[in-house]
Design a protein around this motif. Sequence first.
Motif, short mmCIF file in Angstrom:
data_model
loop_
_atom_site.label_atom_id
_atom_site.label_comp_id
_atom_site.label_asym_id
_atom_site.label_seq_id
_atom_site.Cartn_x
_atom_site.Cartn_y
_atom_site.Cartn_z
N GLU A 119 0.83 -1.21 0.00
CA GLU A 119 0.00 0.00 0.00
C GLU A 119 0.86 1.25 0.00
N VAL A 120 1.91 1.25 0.81
CA VAL A 120 2.81 2.40 0.86
C VAL A 120 3.53 2.56 -0.48
N PHE A 121 4.00 1.43 -1.03
CA PHE A 121 4.72 1.45 -2.30
C PHE A 121 3.82 1.98 -3.42
N ASN A 122 2.60 1.46 -3.50
CA ASN A 122 1.69 1.83 -4.59
C ASN A 122 1.23 3.28 -4.49
N ALA A 123 1.32 3.85 -3.31
CA ALA A 123 0.87 5.24 -3.13
C ALA A 123 1.76 6.23 -3.84
N ILE A 124 3.03 5.85 -4.11
CA ILE A 124 3.94 6.81 -4.75
C ILE A 124 4.56 6.33 -6.05
#
Length: 350
Positions: free
Chosen positions: A178-183
């Motif tokens: 989720e953190v990766f896909n956010a940026i």
Amino acid sequence: MARADLPKHAHRVKRMTKAGARYHFYAWRGGPKFWTDTHRHPTDPAFSVAYAEAVRRPKQDTYMTPQMVDEFLSSAEMPKGARTREDYRLWALRFAEAFKDDPATMFEEPEARGEVNSWRAKWKHSPRQYDYAGTVVTRILNWAWKDAGKLRVHHCDGFRKVYEVDRSEIVWTPAYREVFNAIAPEWVRRILCAGCETGLRPADLIKLASTHVEQTPRGRRLRVRTNKRKRLAHIPITPALAEVIDTTPPDRLLILTNANGNPLTPHRASEAVRQWRDKAKLPDNLRLSDTRGTAATRLLNAGLSLAEIANHMGWSVRYAANVIEHYARVSPDETDAVLVKLAQAKGGVA
């Protein structure tokens, strides 16, 4: 013994050991070794006797270590994978350079093992490189001995491995993704998603194409022959993977490409994930190849048995179960459902 008193054709090689310099004497360049000494010019009368006995042996053609290495590099014994071949060539040439003045027959002597270990010690700061150097040397000498018939024997096998790694507990949890896909940009998100949903290695991911998609009575699957093991893998297409496939432009054959729609290399795909992992400030030990633990859980949820997952991943059934169990425990939102399915799967293993 003065320098001029050395036998005319004798070949001398200096080697440094922990105890200091040692000199190895061969009857001729490429000929049999007949003497080892700590002195450059031996004074022991037995030196001359040993030389006389050595030169009475039938003389062989000169066969030096670099020639042996060159022939190995051109042989069918070289690994098939392009990346592995590249690595083997690098270490083989390093080996040839280090022993360029030595006849291949020197490796028939027990002392040669110590000399190879002294050479490998240049990389003792890196256990992985230290082990790889020994692996390549053993492969070359095994070929020269068993396949090419260039050596009668050698003493450089069974080197103790010092590099140990267990990445079974390194996984891409839903929180990390989720953190990766956010940026991350879309083309990089697609790479990570495909890795997490299929468990394929980077070299196989970059080759995924629409032609690999097959219809099944219950949906769709990927039918892929893996690059490393040459096995045919049948991978269920999960909803997340289906989105990646279905959003691929219809005029594009490859499912994963770079930002410009051009093909990727395994290195570029892995590097893209690494770069955006760092920007997302995620643990720096996460790699694209660590998506395999996530994928194992996805495949269990998709209905594959533990045996099928293990076969696809190239793991043992026990290892596959341990990886899935760990993934579930570090992913609280999935724990209950995954562990129930895992328990059921274990119950079905003979």
